[in-house]
Motif scaffolding. Structure first.
Motif, PDB file in Angstrom:
ATOM      1  N   PRO A  87       0.598 -20.649  47.392  1.00 38.67           N
ATOM      2  CA  PRO A  87       0.841 -21.431  46.170  1.00 38.67           C
ATOM      3  C   PRO A  87       1.532 -20.607  45.082  1.00 38.67           C
ATOM      4  O   PRO A  87       2.436 -21.098  44.410  1.00 38.67           O
ATOM      5  N   GLN A  88       1.126 -19.365  44.932  1.00 38.09           N
ATOM      6  CA  GLN A  88       1.758 -18.482  43.943  1.00 38.09           C
ATOM      7  C   GLN A  88       3.217 -18.224  44.318  1.00 38.09           C
ATOM      8  O   GLN A  88       4.100 -18.232  43.467  1.00 38.09           O
ATOM      9  N   GLN A 111       5.166 -20.135  46.044  1.00 41.50           N
ATOM     10  CA  GLN A 111       5.916 -21.362  45.804  1.00 41.50           C
ATOM     11  C   GLN A 111       6.252 -21.487  44.320  1.00 41.50           C
ATOM     12  O   GLN A 111       7.350 -21.863  43.957  1.00 41.50           O
ATOM     13  N   THR A 112       5.306 -21.135  43.462  1.00 46.07           N
ATOM     14  CA  THR A 112       5.536 -21.165  42.021  1.00 46.07           C
ATOM     15  C   THR A 112       6.620 -20.166  41.633  1.00 46.07           C
ATOM     16  O   THR A 112       7.483 -20.467  40.806  1.00 46.07           O
ATOM     17  N   ARG A 156       9.102 -19.237  43.362  1.00 49.22           N
ATOM     18  CA  ARG A 156      10.367 -19.819  43.767  1.00 49.22           C
ATOM     19  C   ARG A 156      10.817 -20.883  42.767  1.00 49.22           C
ATOM     20  O   ARG A 156      11.979 -20.941  42.381  1.00 49.22           O
ATOM     21  N   GLN A 157       9.887 -21.728  42.324  1.00 47.16           N
ATOM     22  CA  GLN A 157      10.231 -22.776  41.377  1.00 47.16           C
ATOM     23  C   GLN A 157      10.681 -22.185  40.060  1.00 47.16           C
ATOM     24  O   GLN A 157      11.646 -22.647  39.453  1.00 47.16           O
ATOM     25  N   VAL A 158      10.012 -21.124  39.582  1.00 46.07           N
ATOM     26  CA  VAL A 158      10.387 -20.469  38.327  1.00 46.07           C
ATOM     27  C   VAL A 158      11.775 -19.871  38.456  1.00 46.07           C
ATOM     28  O   VAL A 158      12.610 -20.019  37.566  1.00 46.07           O
ATOM     29  N   GLU A 214      14.356 -22.620  38.279  1.00 40.60           N
ATOM     30  CA  GLU A 214      14.501 -23.146  36.931  1.00 40.60           C
ATOM     31  C   GLU A 214      15.339 -22.225  36.055  1.00 40.60           C
ATOM     32  O   GLU A 214      16.077 -22.681  35.195  1.00 40.60           O
TER      33      GLU A 214
END
Length: 187
Positions: free
Chosen positions: A174-175, A177-178, A180-182, A185
């Motif tokens: 989960p971390q 994945q976060t 990657r999203q950051v 963005e």
């Protein structure tokens, strides 16, 4: 006392040293690019996708085509100490591939963990944390993986490191994945 040509040798040596240094400085960017490309190619070969896109999320953590993670795992339980591995795992936590990056295991025995010397390391493909706990050992100890003749410590170290890598993946996915999203963005 006549020196004859003795002064020529140090001058020639200094000139050669200077030429080598200048060549190194000039070629350094190309050398680094070549090393990085080779390393990326090696990493992508773990998951069998040599042309995939790769995104670096951390120092030893990569995301490939949004479907796989590549990350480093280390164990100090090898017969001769440290063994460094790369794990390729899909988003469902299934192993796509494992490669040994560095080791000091005994040549002819423990070095069979290297994919260039043996197919043994390919036996992890398809395994996950759904693989029963007792399967994560060598056959001699009731597990699912072969050991090498005369070498049980090295394969056991790798097997346990891969299992720990899967647990690390489950804990940190989960971390990751976060992260990657950051990154997406920001770009």
């Amino acid at each position: 006392m006549k020196l004859n040509g003795l002064w020529q040798l140090p001058v020639l040596a200094a000139g050669c040293g200077l030429a080598l240094s200048l060549t190194q400085v000039k070629l350094q960017p190309a050398i680094e690019t070549s090393r990085e490309n080779y390393a990326i190619h090696q990493l992508l070969s773990i998951i069998g996708e040599p042309e995939a896109s790769i995104e670096q999320l951390g120092e030893a953590l990569f995301r490939v085509d949004g479907n796989n993670y590549l990350f480093a795992v280390t164990t100090n339980e090898g017969y001769n100490g440290r063994i460094d591995l790369w794990l390729g795992i899909d988003v469902d936590g299934v192993i796509e591939g494992v490669r040994v990056h560095a080791h000091a295991e005994t040549p002819g025995l423990g070095d069979k963990i290297d994919h260039r010397l043996s197919d043994w390391i390919h036996g992890f493909k398809g395994h996950s944390l759904r693989t029963p706990d007792d399967a994560w050992d060598v056959r001699r100890h009731g597990g699912e993986f072969d050991q090498f003749t005369g070498a049980t410590i090295t394969p056991r170290a790798v097997i346990h490191a891969v299992r720990q890598g899967l647990e690390e993946f489950r804990e940190h996915q989960p971390q990751w994945q976060t992260m990657r999203q950051v990154r997406n963005e920001r770009n």
